[in-house]
Scaffold this active site. Sequence first.
Site, mmCIF file in Angstrom:
data_model
loop_
_atom_site.group_PDB
_atom_site.id
_atom_site.type_symbol
_atom_site.label_atom_id
_atom_site.label_comp_id
_atom_site.label_asym_id
_atom_site.label_seq_id
_atom_site.Cartn_x
_atom_site.Cartn_y
_atom_site.Cartn_z
ATOM 1 C CD GLU A 163 -76.831 35.239 60.055
ATOM 2 O OE1 GLU A 163 -77.932 34.702 60.250
ATOM 3 O OE2 GLU A 163 -75.780 34.588 59.868
ATOM 4 C CE1 TYR B 247 -79.779 30.992 64.061
ATOM 5 C CE2 TYR B 247 -80.169 32.709 62.427
ATOM 6 C CZ TYR B 247 -79.566 31.528 62.801
ATOM 7 O OH TYR B 247 -78.715 30.890 61.935
ATOM 8 C CG ASP C 258 -80.253 26.877 62.711
ATOM 9 O OD1 ASP C 258 -79.954 25.750 63.174
ATOM 10 O OD2 ASP C 258 -79.746 27.343 61.678
#
Length: 324
Positions: free
Chosen positions: A59, A149, A167
């Site tokens: 990520e 996020y 997103d």
Amino acid sequence: MTEAGATPDEPEEDDAPALPDDPAAVEAVREALVDWYEADHRSFPWRETEDPYEILVSEVMSQQTQLDRVVEAWHDFLDEWPTVADLAAADRADVVGFWTSHSLGYNNRAKYLHEAAGQVVDGAVEGVEAGAFPRTPEGLQELMGVGPYTANAVASFAFNEGDAVVDTNVKRVLHRAFDTPDDDAAFERVAAALMPAGESRVWNNAIMELGGVACGKAPRCDEAGCPWREWCHAYATNDFTAPDVPTQPEFEGSRRQMRGRVVRTLQEADELALDRLGPKVRVDYTPDGEYGRAWLRDLLSDLADDGLVELEDREGDTVARLRR
């Protein structure tokens, strides 16, 4: 779609999105997407693991790098530091050097990832034992450099305990499919209403895949077999406008590029005085020019504030080195 428990005198939103009103239709929307994803989707190695450390690395790497390019870097990183304990024990300069050599964007992310590993190993998050990752988005946000996020992605893909992800790709999908207003609260509301309870792992993977494969800036509805064509507002109206997508600033000549050059140069040279470092960062460096000592000191001060560089005044000169 009216929320459960709404009373007749409860005001309706003027710009309510066009979600199906029938709960059975909402369930059909969910099943169509999950079936489409599970039948065929892009293969990425981090989709084959539930290890929170491996997922966190992917990520952080993918924040500024195309996924196809992340694959090799991800494998190389885990070859070098296979576990969170290995990363926590690593020399920060080595981690930053890896980040730079693989062109993974802002070096701060390498620094924060290294610090987050230390927090996990030390048990720095309240209520979580040493060596274990927090399982919830809220707990994961206690780790250095982990924003909402990323925390939600790790909670979803590692523990299946995340919220609906929102997103850029997901916003585009929801705006087109259900005429969702270009408003963060609206996107979050619709995303939450669509996600099946307790299914954040498969759902978030699926809806992001939809945005990346079928509903990109140039939609590929029929070619990609978009599973939401039956309900899609954009497909019905042929209006495929979507919220503006932020563009990255120019990299060539940017401060970000210069920071990377400083780190790479110091990695090779150990330490350098300003007038020896400057020409290696910019070919047009001149001590008293626009890109001279004042400009370089300012750049180095930023890197020092970020904990990446150490500065030392020595015999009337400034010497820079990577922080060890």
